[in-house]
Every structure is written in structure tokens, then in C-alpha cells.
Design a protein around this motif. Sequence first.
Motif, PDB file in Angstrom:
ATOM      1  N   VAL A  31      43.695  28.024  58.305  1.00 48.24           N
ATOM      2  CA  VAL A  31      44.279  28.966  57.358  1.00 48.24           C
ATOM      3  C   VAL A  31      43.328  30.136  57.121  1.00 48.24           C
ATOM      4  O   VAL A  31      42.145  29.945  56.872  1.00 48.24           O
ATOM      5  N   VAL A  32      43.904  31.326  57.203  1.00 49.96           N
ATOM      6  CA  VAL A  32      43.233  32.537  56.769  1.00 49.96           C
ATOM      7  C   VAL A  32      44.021  33.003  55.562  1.00 49.96           C
ATOM      8  O   VAL A  32      45.254  33.117  55.627  1.00 49.96           O
ATOM      9  N   GLY A  33      43.346  33.235  54.445  1.00 49.36           N
ATOM     10  CA  GLY A  33      44.045  33.622  53.229  1.00 49.36           C
ATOM     11  C   GLY A  33      43.529  34.917  52.664  1.00 49.36           C
ATOM     12  O   GLY A  33      42.322  35.105  52.547  1.00 49.36           O
ATOM     13  N   THR A  34      44.459  35.822  52.322  1.00 48.57           N
ATOM     14  CA  THR A  34      44.036  37.061  51.664  1.00 48.57           C
ATOM     15  C   THR A  34      43.935  36.816  50.166  1.00 48.57           C
ATOM     16  O   THR A  34      44.734  36.090  49.588  1.00 48.57           O
ATOM     17  N   ALA A  35      42.927  37.427  49.574  1.00 51.49           N
ATOM     18  CA  ALA A  35      42.673  37.235  48.146  1.00 51.49           C
ATOM     19  C   ALA A  35      41.845  38.390  47.627  1.00 51.49           C
ATOM     20  O   ALA A  35      41.217  39.118  48.411  1.00 51.49           O
ATOM     21  N   GLY A  36      41.827  38.529  46.321  1.00 54.89           N
ATOM     22  CA  GLY A  36      40.971  39.523  45.697  1.00 54.89           C
ATOM     23  C   GLY A  36      39.513  39.111  45.800  1.00 54.89           C
ATOM     24  O   GLY A  36      39.192  37.934  45.986  1.00 54.89           O
ATOM     25  N   GLU A  37      38.654  40.077  45.683  1.00 58.44           N
ATOM     26  CA  GLU A  37      37.210  39.825  45.802  1.00 58.44           C
ATOM     27  C   GLU A  37      36.751  38.694  44.890  1.00 58.44           C
ATOM     28  O   GLU A  37      35.960  37.846  45.282  1.00 58.44           O
ATOM     29  N   ASP A  39      38.329  36.139  44.005  1.00 58.68           N
ATOM     30  CA  ASP A  39      38.926  34.841  44.352  1.00 58.68           C
ATOM     31  C   ASP A  39      38.489  34.311  45.718  1.00 58.68           C
ATOM     32  O   ASP A  39      38.950  33.252  46.145  1.00 58.68           O
ATOM     33  N   ILE A  40      37.634  35.031  46.403  1.00 57.56           N
ATOM     34  CA  ILE A  40      37.217  34.630  47.751  1.00 57.56           C
ATOM     35  C   ILE A  40      36.636  33.215  47.748  1.00 57.56           C
ATOM     36  O   ILE A  40      36.993  32.386  48.588  1.00 57.56           O
ATOM     37  N   GLU A  41      35.772  32.915  46.808  1.00 59.20           N
ATOM     38  CA  GLU A  41      35.146  31.583  46.764  1.00 59.20           C
ATOM     39  C   GLU A  41      36.173  30.484  46.500  1.00 59.20           C
ATOM     40  O   GLU A  41      36.078  29.403  47.088  1.00 59.20           O
ATOM     41  N   ARG A  42      37.145  30.749  45.610  1.00 53.47           N
ATOM     42  CA  ARG A  42      38.186  29.743  45.305  1.00 53.47           C
ATOM     43  C   ARG A  42      38.985  29.398  46.556  1.00 53.47           C
ATOM     44  O   ARG A  42      39.282  28.232  46.809  1.00 53.47           O
ATOM     45  N   VAL A  43      39.354  30.402  47.321  1.00 59.89           N
ATOM     46  CA  VAL A  43      40.149  30.180  48.532  1.00 59.89           C
ATOM     47  C   VAL A  43      39.310  29.489  49.596  1.00 59.89           C
ATOM     48  O   VAL A  43      39.772  28.559  50.261  1.00 59.89           O
ATOM     49  N   THR A  44      38.078  29.906  49.745  1.00 58.51           N
ATOM     50  CA  THR A  44      37.180  29.279  50.718  1.00 58.51           C
ATOM     51  C   THR A  44      36.958  27.803  50.382  1.00 58.51           C
ATOM     52  O   THR A  44      36.925  26.953  51.279  1.00 58.51           O
ATOM     53  N   ALA A  45      36.852  27.488  49.099  1.00 62.77           N
ATOM     54  CA  ALA A  45      36.635  26.104  48.673  1.00 62.77           C
ATOM     55  C   ALA A  45      37.799  25.195  49.054  1.00 62.77           C
ATOM     56  O   ALA A  45      37.633  23.979  49.161  1.00 62.77           O
ATOM     57  N   LEU A  46      38.967  25.772  49.293  1.00 62.95           N
ATOM     58  CA  LEU A  46      40.132  24.977  49.710  1.00 62.95           C
ATOM     59  C   LEU A  46      40.100  24.645  51.199  1.00 62.95           C
ATOM     60  O   LEU A  46      40.919  23.866  51.677  1.00 62.95           O
TER      61      LEU A  46
END
Length: 166
Positions: A31-37, A39-46
Motif C-alpha cells: 500500500v502507498v497512501g497519500t496523507a498530509g504531512e 499524518d505521514i507517521e500514522r500511515v507508515t505505522a499501519l
Amino acid sequence: MQAGRTLLVHGAAGSVGFIAVQLAVARGITVVGTAGEHDIERVTALGATAVRYGGGWAERVTAAAPRGVDFVFDASGAGVLADSVTLAGDSARVITIADMSAARHGVRFSAGDSGRAGESLPELVGPAAAGRLTVPVWRTYPLAEAAQAHTDLEARRNHGKAVLTP
């Protein structure tokens, strides 16, 4: 989607995108996910590769997924469909739940339950009960403050679900 494929999730830090990322990662999908700056860590943690949305996002996705993306799920409605079709190579590989311009791009717009919600419950309830699926709750409101909850959601102040309590 099958394990080993690559999915681009727009709005990966939003409520729906957050769940989509978790379900895809659990299935062995890259998964590649777009997010605000912020929220990058939250998405990466998933377990996803997070890229900042905004100008240049398509180039950042290409850098993050050099073999390309197989499918795109847009939960953002941020006007990303044209470039998403280009990245996926076919409008049939892109779906949105948030962009009303979908038809102009040949993209399917999913407006909700197709009568099959009950089929999905085991996939959601089991992992949630086991702590392997989290639903971000932004704020709880007493039922008497439902109007304020609605106002806050419309203003896009939320970072997760708003929950009404009795």
C-alpha cells in the motif's frame, strides 16, 4: 486484490482510508497512501508507504512504487482521479467514494452499501475484536450535542470518527 499487488489509497489517514490501508496490508497487498504531512507517521505505522499529498503527489507515488500501482482507491475527493487513472493505467482500476467527477474520468463512483454489507462484517469484526483493526475515533459527543458534531464534521475538523453517546 491479491497479495503482492500494489494499491494506492488517497486519503489514507482519513477514517475510511485508514481502515482500507489496514485491510489491504493484512491481505499482503503493498500500500502507498497519500496523507498530509502531519499524518505521514500514522500511515507508515499501519504498514503503508506514506507520501505527502498536494502538488507533485503523482511523482512521489511513482518514486515510492517504481513498479507502478495496480489499483487506486480514492477516499479523499481531492481531484486526483485523472492522475490516478494514468498511474493505474486504466480507469477500471480506479474507484472513488468521494469525487463526484468520477464519470468524467471513466472511474466508478461507489455511493455506499450494495446490499452486501453483511458479507463484510466478519472481515471487520474479527480483526477489530482481536485488536488488529483500529478505527480512529476523533471525538465523542453526548447526543444532545449532535448538531455540534455535525457542524464539526462539515468543517472537516475531525481526524477520525465522531461518536455520539447517549
